[in-house]
Scaffold this active site. Structure first.
Site, short mmCIF file in Angstrom:
data_model
loop_
_atom_site.label_atom_id
_atom_site.label_comp_id
_atom_site.label_asym_id
_atom_site.label_seq_id
_atom_site.Cartn_x
_atom_site.Cartn_y
_atom_site.Cartn_z
N ASP A 48 0.73 -1.57 0.05
CA ASP A 48 -0.27 0.06 0.51
C ASP A 48 0.53 1.71 0.28
O ASP A 48 0.34 1.78 -0.10
CB ASP A 48 -1.10 -0.11 1.27
CG ASP A 48 -0.27 -0.51 2.93
OD1 ASP A 48 0.74 -0.36 2.47
OD2 ASP A 48 -1.45 0.21 3.25
N GLU A 186 10.31 -4.34 9.46
CA GLU A 186 10.41 -2.81 9.08
C GLU A 186 10.57 -2.26 9.97
O GLU A 186 10.35 -1.50 11.19
CB GLU A 186 9.29 -2.23 8.31
CG GLU A 186 8.81 -0.85 7.92
CD GLU A 186 8.14 -0.31 7.03
OE1 GLU A 186 6.79 -1.61 6.62
OE2 GLU A 186 8.12 1.32 6.77
O1 KIV Z 1 3.55 -1.00 1.19
C1 KIV Z 1 4.81 -1.13 1.57
O2 KIV Z 1 5.25 -1.17 0.54
C2 KIV Z 1 5.19 -2.25 3.03
C3 KIV Z 1 6.83 -2.27 2.65
C4 KIV Z 1 7.64 -1.22 2.93
C5 KIV Z 1 7.32 -3.87 3.35
O3 KIV Z 1 5.15 -2.74 3.65
#
Ligand code: KIV
Length: 291
Positions: A48, A186
């Protein structure tokens, strides 16, 4: 060349046991998915983060299920031999179990994702278990969870004190117990991510979580500097600068149209002599042909 075999969740566990790093990158459309697959990535994430890097929002909160379905479908058309995980967007998994399963169904049946990703720890473990029991693989996501940015108070590194570190470990274990096939960590301190990775039998996929996770994930637009206002981030390494390339390519095109250098003779289609004569009523002088 034989078609690439898509990775699956069993192979991922084997890769963890054998210490083979798992590679993941985000993709949001047909060309990015196709290029990433051709480059040999193990897994694609329709994150997202598309809210930030593709749709121009400040956070991931405005991203809708319709956005995720639309972009996942494009990615699935581009990467036909790669395992595709799609984010369940903001507040689509906090209602009843039936409501959540309906949202998951959309990502799988309409988007053609192979798995879903969800942000949260022990508090969403029951929901993770319900989705896994319905036959859908779930990728967990703890540490910095951008959908809760307003609750967390900003994009800050997690696991900095002992209490926070222990909470992350408990969350990771709760997700593993609920059946998650892997967990994204993260912006977590390297030592905490290493310990979580050691304690779990499922793989950890790090982003800003140091060198000891079982795999790494980065955002496509960060890896390639695919923007005009790239902000350096400590946890990202940029491998190309396609933002500058795109800008200089488009500016050369604009210049050539303005100066008349494009289109040139080699870019045009010419009609048959007889057609030209019929249309113009006389022989037309060909451009670039003084005769
Ligand atoms: O939405 C995304 O790209 C993510 C990554 C940063 C792991 O959740």
């Amino acid at each position: 060349m034989a078609a690439k075999q898509a990775i699956n969740i069993l192979k991922m566990r084997k890769m963890k046991r054998e210490a083979v790093p798992i590679t993941m990158i985000t993709a949001y459309d047909y060309p990015s998915a196709r290029l990433a697959e051709e480059a040999g990535v193990d897994m694609l994430l329709v994150g997202d983060s598309l809210g930030n890097v593709v749709l121009g929002y400040d956070t991931t909160i405005p991203v809708t299920m319709d956005d995720m379905v639309y972009h996942t479908r494009a990615v699935a058309r581009g990467a036909t031999s790669t395992f595709i995980v799609t984010d369940l967007p903001f507040m689509t998994y906090h209602g009843s179990k039936d409501e959540t399963l309906r949202e998951v169904r959309r990502l799988m049946q309409e988007g053609h994702a192979h798995a879903v990703k969800m942000e949260g720890g022990a508090e969403i473990a029951d929901t993770v278990a319900a989705i896994v029991n319905a036959g859908v693989p779930v990728l967990g996501h703890i540490g910095l969870t951008p959908q809760s940015v307003n609750q967390i108070g900003g994009y800050r590194v997690q696991g900095k004190d002992e209490k926070d570190a222990r909470r992350l470990m408990e969350d990771a274990k709760a997700l593993e117990k609920a059946g998650a096939f892997a967990i994204v960590l993260e912006l977590v301190t390297e030592e905490v991510a290493e310990l979580i990775t050691r304690e779990l039998s499922i793989p950890t996929i790090g982003i800003g979580a140091g060198r000891h996770c079982d795999g790494q994930v980065l955002v496509f637009h960060d890896v390639l500097k695919y923007t005009s206002d790239y902000r350096e981030k400590r946890f990202v390494k940029t491998y190309a600068d396609i933002g500058s390339l795109i800008k200089s390519g488009i500016s050369a095109y604009v210049q050539e149209v303005k100066t008349g250098a494009f289109p040139a003779q080699e870019n045009v289609f010419t009609a048959e002599e007889a057609v030209i004569e019929a249309l113009y009523g006389a022989k037309k002088e060909k451009e670039g042909d003084p005769s």
